[in-house]
Design a protein around this motif. Structure first.
Motif, PDB file in Angstrom:
ATOM      1  N   GLY B 622       0.825  -1.148  -0.294  1.00  0.00           N
ATOM      2  CA  GLY B 622       0.104   0.466   0.143  1.00  0.00           C
ATOM      3  C   GLY B 622       1.064   1.534   0.195  1.00  0.00           C
ATOM      4  O   GLY B 622       1.727   1.807  -0.500  1.00  0.00           O
ATOM      5  N   GLU B 623       0.701   1.940   0.578  1.00  0.00           N
ATOM      6  CA  GLU B 623       1.099   3.629   1.184  1.00  0.00           C
ATOM      7  C   GLU B 623       1.946   3.676   1.959  1.00  0.00           C
ATOM      8  O   GLU B 623       1.921   3.254   3.055  1.00  0.00           O
ATOM      9  CB  GLU B 623       0.494   4.701   0.550  1.00  0.00           C
ATOM     10  N   LYS B 624       3.141   4.889   0.948  1.00  0.00           N
ATOM     11  CA  LYS B 624       4.013   4.028   2.655  1.00  0.00           C
ATOM     12  C   LYS B 624       3.695   5.822   3.020  1.00  0.00           C
ATOM     13  O   LYS B 624       3.949   6.235   4.398  1.00  0.00           O
ATOM     14  CB  LYS B 624       5.760   4.611   1.669  1.00  0.00           C
ATOM     15  N   TYR B 625       3.279   7.119   2.310  1.00  0.00           N
ATOM     16  CA  TYR B 625       2.973   8.087   2.792  1.00  0.00           C
ATOM     17  C   TYR B 625       1.100   8.536   2.829  1.00  0.00           C
ATOM     18  O   TYR B 625       1.315   7.663   0.995  1.00  0.00           O
ATOM     19  CB  TYR B 625       3.562   9.219   2.539  1.00  0.00           C
ATOM     20  N   GLN B 626       0.299   9.132   3.512  1.00  0.00           N
ATOM     21  CA  GLN B 626      -1.210   8.456   3.142  1.00  0.00           C
ATOM     22  C   GLN B 626      -1.027   9.980   1.616  1.00  0.00           C
ATOM     23  O   GLN B 626      -0.685  10.790   2.383  1.00  0.00           O
ATOM     24  CB  GLN B 626      -2.458   7.772   3.484  1.00  0.00           C
ATOM     25  N   SER B 627      -2.186   9.875   1.565  1.00  0.00           N
ATOM     26  CA  SER B 627      -2.647  11.278   0.949  1.00  0.00           C
ATOM     27  C   SER B 627      -3.854  11.873   2.410  1.00  0.00           C
ATOM     28  O   SER B 627      -4.565  11.329   3.038  1.00  0.00           O
ATOM     29  CB  SER B 627      -3.291  11.607  -0.680  1.00  0.00           C
ATOM     30  N   GLY B 628      -3.990  12.929   2.041  1.00  0.00           N
ATOM     31  CA  GLY B 628      -4.714  14.050   3.000  1.00  0.00           C
ATOM     32  C   GLY B 628      -4.786  15.535   3.008  1.00  0.00           C
ATOM     33  O   GLY B 628      -4.049  16.036   1.699  1.00  0.00           O
ATOM     34  N   GLY B 696      -3.823 -15.060  -2.660  1.00  0.00           N
ATOM     35  CA  GLY B 696      -4.935 -14.776  -2.424  1.00  0.00           C
ATOM     36  C   GLY B 696      -4.224 -12.299  -1.853  1.00  0.00           C
ATOM     37  O   GLY B 696      -5.032 -12.758  -0.681  1.00  0.00           O
ATOM     38  N   ILE B 697      -2.895 -12.514  -1.898  1.00  0.00           N
ATOM     39  CA  ILE B 697      -2.773 -10.663  -1.848  1.00  0.00           C
ATOM     40  C   ILE B 697      -2.917 -10.167  -3.515  1.00  0.00           C
ATOM     41  O   ILE B 697      -2.949 -10.907  -4.053  1.00  0.00           O
ATOM     42  CB  ILE B 697      -1.463 -10.963  -1.358  1.00  0.00           C
ATOM     43  N   SER B 698      -3.601  -9.153  -2.709  1.00  0.00           N
ATOM     44  CA  SER B 698      -4.349  -8.754  -4.523  1.00  0.00           C
ATOM     45  C   SER B 698      -2.900  -7.423  -3.933  1.00  0.00           C
ATOM     46  O   SER B 698      -2.950  -7.267  -3.280  1.00  0.00           O
ATOM     47  CB  SER B 698      -5.486  -8.092  -4.997  1.00  0.00           C
ATOM     48  N   GLY B 699      -3.134  -6.944  -5.296  1.00  0.00           N
ATOM     49  CA  GLY B 699      -1.946  -5.503  -5.159  1.00  0.00           C
ATOM     50  C   GLY B 699      -0.455  -5.662  -4.860  1.00  0.00           C
ATOM     51  O   GLY B 699      -0.404  -7.160  -4.748  1.00  0.00           O
ATOM     52  N   LYS B 700       0.243  -4.524  -5.531  1.00  0.00           N
ATOM     53  CA  LYS B 700       1.190  -4.960  -5.056  1.00  0.00           C
ATOM     54  C   LYS B 700       1.786  -4.596  -4.024  1.00  0.00           C
ATOM     55  O   LYS B 700       1.590  -4.556  -2.502  1.00  0.00           O
ATOM     56  CB  LYS B 700       2.450  -3.941  -5.793  1.00  0.00           C
ATOM     57  N   VAL B 701       2.955  -6.287  -3.465  1.00  0.00           N
ATOM     58  CA  VAL B 701       3.912  -6.070  -2.234  1.00  0.00           C
ATOM     59  C   VAL B 701       5.619  -6.265  -2.499  1.00  0.00           C
ATOM     60  O   VAL B 701       5.482  -7.050  -3.334  1.00  0.00           O
ATOM     61  CB  VAL B 701       3.508  -7.069  -1.676  1.00  0.00           C
ATOM     62  N   TYR B 702       5.798  -5.356  -1.778  1.00  0.00           N
ATOM     63  CA  TYR B 702       7.658  -5.985  -2.092  1.00  0.00           C
ATOM     64  C   TYR B 702       8.065  -5.883  -0.194  1.00  0.00           C
ATOM     65  O   TYR B 702       7.512  -5.698   0.559  1.00  0.00           O
ATOM     66  CB  TYR B 702       7.904  -3.891  -1.675  1.00  0.00           C
ATOM     67  N   GLY B 703       9.212  -6.548  -0.574  1.00  0.00           N
ATOM     68  CA  GLY B 703       9.682  -7.003   0.863  1.00  0.00           C
ATOM     69  C   GLY B 703      11.078  -7.643   0.703  1.00  0.00           C
ATOM     70  O   GLY B 703      12.152  -7.132  -0.217  1.00  0.00           O
TER      71      GLY B 703
END
Lengths: 364, 818
Positions: B622-628, B696-703
């Motif tokens: 997900g997001e490292k920094y979220q928008s707002g 079962g994981i959608s979206g990008k994941v890094y590690g």
């Protein structure tokens, strides 16, 4: 006297200064002040004009007029500078005031701010806390493998071949029941490893992961954590053990905590004891104790096992049991953590839910 | 073990008014946890002795109903009853209107079956002290009509549930607990085995023998003409019920009763099913016995059995056989009472998964001197309450050497740190019935036959302090050595954990159990060492029989769990062992105890273990920094985990190399191998989206997953940097080069060509597209130059720039971008 010499007379100059100071104070902003500066300190200001006339004077009159004009100029300059600073500050303030924010927005957004801070698992940090207490007393932190030989996990600790804890309903065996390798059921094998690697005096603390074939429920988990302590030295006694554990209890639960020793049995210690803590919820008081869930109305909470290292164990580790004595103790970290932070369900400790861990931050 | 206080009180003469808390407190101080204090049979209101004067049978209903006239002392009540196991003239227990039986069962006068019923004639089940006795309790004659039946039945008495430590088999009886309690309370104790018993002549018909070294004594008593209709006397029924045992039949009840009272388990056989002599022997491999619970048990040579000349009768010390069981037709009985090796019973009971009241006592060790006495006492009870005629006894035994302990009373001070007076020590030992032969310094001690736990001086010290009082042990701190704090590897592990948490990741501690599917779903093939799985012989679940070879499956699972619970933007890390099956197939060894194992033995013990590297792994989604309202969002990217590893390594003085590699479960084009010299530290990058999908994981994941041991072994001591206060000169240069030139190659060339005046190089832009030729890319670097002793002038900078540009042109066919 020429008419122009009037410009130099004291009264005229004083009037010019008074007029200048008045207008400086009346300037509402830096733009107005700029005009005031032009009128009263510019080339065509009364004081500048008067200054030009000084050349026509001579002697003391010249010196007096020069002095007068110098003082007048200085007064005006100072007033202008002060007012400039004042007006500059005013202007800056008004800009910054326009930039005012609502600081409560941060709280309204506390869980997703741009500053993401993670957390360490409280089991990690409580193990560190306990280790710190012992490091302060001169102990070293010792470690050993989690998949451990049966000899270190059982035999060397004076646990007989027939002991029920060796059964497949308690112990995970690796590869086969006779491989000689188990998932360590306790941190105690590290006692033996520590003794084999060091010479007395030995003071070690051993936090670590252990395994038993219990299904996960509110109070059990097949993978849990213990902290084990071992001291081997000349003249160590059960009184030293009691003092050490009292110190640990106070470090964990505050200086008011009360402890007690109760006879118990462990194959690797003799004499053996159970260490109980006076229930910190009901304090063991008869009335409150009846409905106390923390101690199940017993007034005391079982915290850990301990005792003097069994001479057989010392000898197996190559230590002369007639010369040295030792004490050892061990307690469950999950239990300790649950008492300390009012955690009621083991699931919270093993399910990796970040809502749980993030509550604890980087340290306890 | 449940025991009513009243039973203990029969042999330990504390005042009847002694508070339960006082008794419990004494037991706890002696090392017996009291796990429960119960009031037996919670009956309120009038429960009295009544005499059935007349029975009228009402036959107009589905089953015959009895209308009984019962004399309850002051008056005569009419009571309806459905049971039929009593006759006119019998004394029974009557719950009068107003009584409340267990389960809030209120008794009231009521009309039923066309009669007025004024109370209830009670069964043991209705009074809550037996769950299988539907029949009415018929009391012994001679009781006063109308007298309170609660005392008689032991209702309202206090029962203690006492936990006995595994080494204290002797305490698993009224006899054992009683002796201990009498010591603590300092009151008179009567040993139950001093009750009078008859002499029994040697049997002419029944022979016995011991054909194993795992048993030392056997006593068998033959009884004839037992009345199989006999009823267990009420005092015995009551105590068995209070102790949580079901009343079954007189012979079984008698054996259970004496086991509870004396601690010697007994077994009763139907003598007509026994042929030839009774013996204790090892089972033959594969021998089968159907036990009382109707399960056919396959036995092995390590199991002890009681057998006759032809067949197995029971699993010794564990459970009886079905065939020789006492039935309601049995008239000839054999009582068997033996002493077994505790380890042998423990093993058999464990192997058969058959813990019984008998095996619990045998595996802790029984008193080797009471088997004959208890057998005779049982026979006496059967004669008295079951009309049986004692025919004779047969005894077999092997001599056991009594081991004495050489004890120096100074040991107490050496191990406990307290000076206990020698006279006190001596008194305590005597009170425990330990025989003392005093010579100068050391004493020769002979523990009693029931104390299997006393074998060495430390055991004796524990006994002395236990009776003297554990709570009196003082508290003081030892003079420990001066320590050196955490080791280097411990410091590194701790700092990695703090760093990752500080970078926003949450630490998790996952179970190490995995399935082959889980590992293979990561794309790990049999060529990969992470496929060398260690299997558990007895996993909790056959679905997860292996140990992890990577921390990633656990992290994926934790990620999925958090997502399913509604979390997003999740970063997790774990630090822990993985387990790789070692190729060496060595046999396990067992070094001899009581001496230090040799270096070779220690090495052999370690060599059978799986390889257990300490790893650290993290995943970011997900997001490292979220928008707002504060800023725009920023997502994690493939470079983040790589950069974290680089930083972690740099912190410990390791300059790593990076290389593009293909390694599952990472994206084949976005995985960095991180190494130092020729040693691989680990891998980092973006996870393969199709592998994530399989998990079962959608979206990008890094590690990343890295080996902490490698970091520890390659870590370098840090030196404080030397830095110049001279001004810096910044210079940006962009080059157009072929797409396959790597950033590493470029920075190396820049570094070499610029020499020591180059302070740092940073790649700040990579661009392909319009204005750049096909197959080429632009790489823009920000350079910082600084000298330690002077301000660099423009001529020097121009010269350096020229050197760099020509080196790039020469080595990478690159050109300075206009």
């Amino acid at each position: 006297m020429s008419p122009d010499s009037n410009l130099l007379c004291e009264e005229t100059i004083n009037q010019a200064v008074v007029q200048a100071l008045k207008e400086i104070q009346l300037a509402k902003n830096l733009e107005e002040l700029k005009n005031v500066r032009l009128n009263h300190a510019g080339e065509k200001s009364p004081i500048a004009l008067a200054n030009r006339e000084i050349g026509s004077l001579e002697g003391t009159a010249k010196a007096d007029a020069g002095k007068r004009i110098g003082e007048a100029r200085n007064k005006v300059k100072i007033a202008l500078d002060d007012r400039t600073v004042e007006l500059q500050n005013e202007r800056e303030d008004s800009i910054l005031i326009a930039e005012k924010v609502d600081v409560t927005q941060v709280l309204a957004n506390a869980n997703s701010s741009s500053l993401m801070v993670g957390a360490r698992h409280p089991l990690t940090t409580i193990a560190e806390h306990i280790s710190d207490v012992f490091i302060a007393m001169g102990y070293e932190v010792a470690e050993g493998p989690e998949a451990e030989s049966e000899w270190f996990n059982f035999d060397s600790l004076n646990i007989s071949e027939d002991h029920p804890s060796r059964s497949s309903s308690d112990t995970f065996y690796v590869e086969s029941m006779d491989s000689g390798v188990v998932m360590r059921t306790q941190t105690s094998p590290v006692q033996i490893r520590a003794m084999l690697e060091r010479k007395p005096p030995i003071y070690v603390i051993v936090p670590g992961k252990v395994f038993r074939t219990d299904e996960l429920d509110a109070t059990h988990t097949p993978v849990f954590h213990q902290v084990e302590g071992l001291a081997v030295d000349k003249n160590l006694t059960m009184a030293d053990l009691k003092g050490t554990l009292d110190h640990l209890a106070q470090s964990m639960f505050g200086s008011g905590i009360e402890t007690r020793f109760r006879p118990s049995y462990f194959p690797f210690t003799e004499p053996s004891a159970e260490l109980d803590l006076k229930c910190f919820v009901c304090k063991g008081e008869t009335k409150k104790r009846k409905d106390c869930k923390t101690c199940r109305s017993e007034g005391w909470i079982e915290w850990g096992g301990c005792g003097m290292v069994n001479p057989n164990v010392l000898e197996t580790a190559g230590i002369d049991s007639s010369k040295y004595s030792g004490f050892a103790f061990g307690m469950g970290l999950e239990r300790t953590l649950m008492f300390r932070y009012g955690i009621t369900d083991m699931h919270d400790l093993v399910e990796s839910d970040i809502r749980f861990t993030s509550r604890f931050g980087l340290g306890l | 073990m449940k025991l009513p206080i009243s039973w203990i009180n029969e042999f330990v003469k504390f005042p009847k008014t002694t508070k339960t808390e006082v008794i419990v407190d004494h037991l706890v101080k002696l090392g017996y946890e009291v796990e429960g204090v119960e009031i037996f049979g919670d009956v309120q209101g009038p429960l009295v002795v009544g005499k059935v004067e007349k029975i009228e049978i009402l036959n107009e209903f589905k089953k015959p109903i009895r209308y009984c006239t019962v004399n309850v002392g002051s008056k005569v009540n009419g009571i309806i009853c459905g049971a039929s196991n009593f006759k006119e003239g019998d004394l029974v227990v009557v719950a009068l209107p107003g009584a409340v039986l267990p389960g809030d069962f209120k008794i009231a006068e009521r009309e039923t079956y066309g009669k007025i019923s004024q109370g209830m004639i009670c069964s043991a089940k209705e009074l809550g002290f037996s769950d299988n006795h539907d029949g009415i309790i018929v009391l012994a004659t001679g009781l006063k009509l109308g007298s309170d039946a609660k005392d008689l039945l032991g209702l309202g008495e206090t029962v203690l549930d006492i936990a006995v430590l595994p080494d204290r088999g002797y305490a698993m009886s009224v006899r054992g607990i009683g002796r201990e309690l009498s010591l603590a309370m300092n009151v008179k104790y009567i040993d139950p085995i001093t009750q009078k018993i008859p002499k029994i002549k040697k049997s002419t018909k029944l022979k016995s023998n011991i054909k194993t070294d795992k048993a030392s004594k056997l006593a068998v008593v033959l009884l004839k003409d037992y009345d199989s209709n006999s009823i267990t006397p009420m005092f015995m029924q009551k105590r068995l019920a209070q102790s949580g045992l079901r009343s079954i039949s007189l012979p079984v009840d008698v054996t259970n009763y004496l086991m509870l009272e004396i601690g010697q388990p007994l077994h009763a056989f139907d003598a007509d099913k026994v042929s030839g002599s009774v013996q204790i022997r090892n089972a033959k491999q594969g021998e089968v016995l159907e036990t009382l619970d109707h399960v056919k048990r396959k036995l092995g040579q390590q199991d002890l059995v009681i057998a006759d000349t032809k067949k197995v009768l029971s699993v010794a010390g564990v459970m009886g056989g079905l065939e020789s069981e006492i039935t309601d037709k049995s008239t000839n009985l054999i009582i068997e009472s033996a002493v077994f090796d505790k380890g042998s019973i423990s093993r058999t009971s464990r192997n058969l998964k058959l813990p019984s009241e008998a095996s619990k006592r045998f595996e802790r060790g029984t008193d080797s001197s009471v088997n004959e006495y208890t057998a005779i006492l049982a026979a006496q009870y059967l004669a008295k309450y079951g009309e049986a005629k004692i025919q004779g006894i047969s005894l077999a035994k092997k001599t056991i050497k009594a081991q004495s302990i050489s004890f120096n009373p100074q040991e107490v001070k050496r191990l406990i740190g307290v000076d206990i007076d020698v006279a006190v020590i001596s008194k305590i030992l005597k009170s425990l019935e330990i025989k003392i032969t005093k010579s100068s310094k050391t004493w020769k001690l002979q523990p009693p036959t029931w104390r299997h736990d006393l074998n060495m001086p430390a055991d004796i010290v524990e006994e002395i302090v236990r009776i003297w009082g554990y709570h009196k042990i003082p508290s003081r701190l030892p003079n420990t050595q001066i320590g050196r704090g955490l080791s280097k590897s411990q410091i590194i592990k701790k700092s990695i954990s703090i760093k990752l948490a500080g970078m926003g990741a949450n630490e998790v501690l996952n179970y190490p159990f995995v399935s082959l599917d889980q590992i293979e779903s990561l794309g790990i093939t049999s060529k990969d060492q992470r496929h060398n799985l260690v299997r558990l012989a007895n996993p909790l679940s056959e679905d997860l029989p292996y140990l992890r070879t990577s921390l990633i499956p656990g992290l994926f699972e934790a990620l999925s769990r958090n997502i399913s619970r509604g979390a997003d933007n999740i970063s997790l890390f774990e630090q822990g062992s993985v387990y790789i099956k070692s190729n060496a197939s060595k046999k396990s060894i067992k070094p001899k105890l009581l001496k230090r194992p040799s270096a070779k033995e220690i090495n052999d013990l370690n060599s059978i273990l799986p390889i257990q590297p300490k790893m650290v792994s993290a995943i970011f989604s997900g997001e490292k920094y979220q928008s707002g309202w504060w800023q725009n969002s920023q997502k994690f990217s493939w470079n983040d985990p790589i950069e974290m590893v680089v930083k972690i390594c740099a912190e410990h003085g390791i300059n790593v190399n990076l290389k593009n590699v293909k390694l599952a479960p990472f994206h084949p084009g976005r995985c960095a191998e991180i190494s130092v010299g020729n040693t691989i530290i680990g891998y980092a990058g973006e996870f393969n989206p199709s592998i994530l999908e399989k998990n079962g994981i959608s979206g990008k994941v890094y590690g990343f997953e890295i080996n902490v041991d490698v970091i520890v072994n390659n870590s370098q001591d840090k030196h404080a940097p030397i830095f110049s206060a001279m001004p810096v000169v910044k210079e940006d240069l962009a080059f157009v080069v072929s797409k396959d030139v790597t950033a590493r190659e470029m920075t190396e060339t820049i570094g070499k060509s610029a020499g020591e005046l180059l302070e740092s190089v940073r790649l700040f832009d990579v661009y392909e597209g319009s204005n750049i030729a096909e197959g080429k890319k632009s790489m823009a670097f920000s350079l910082r130059f600084r000298a330690s002793d002077r301000t660099l002038n423009s001529e020097e900078i121009a010269k350096l720039r020229g050197q760099i540009v020509s080196a790039i042109e020469k080595q990478h066919q690159g050109s300075l971008r206009a």
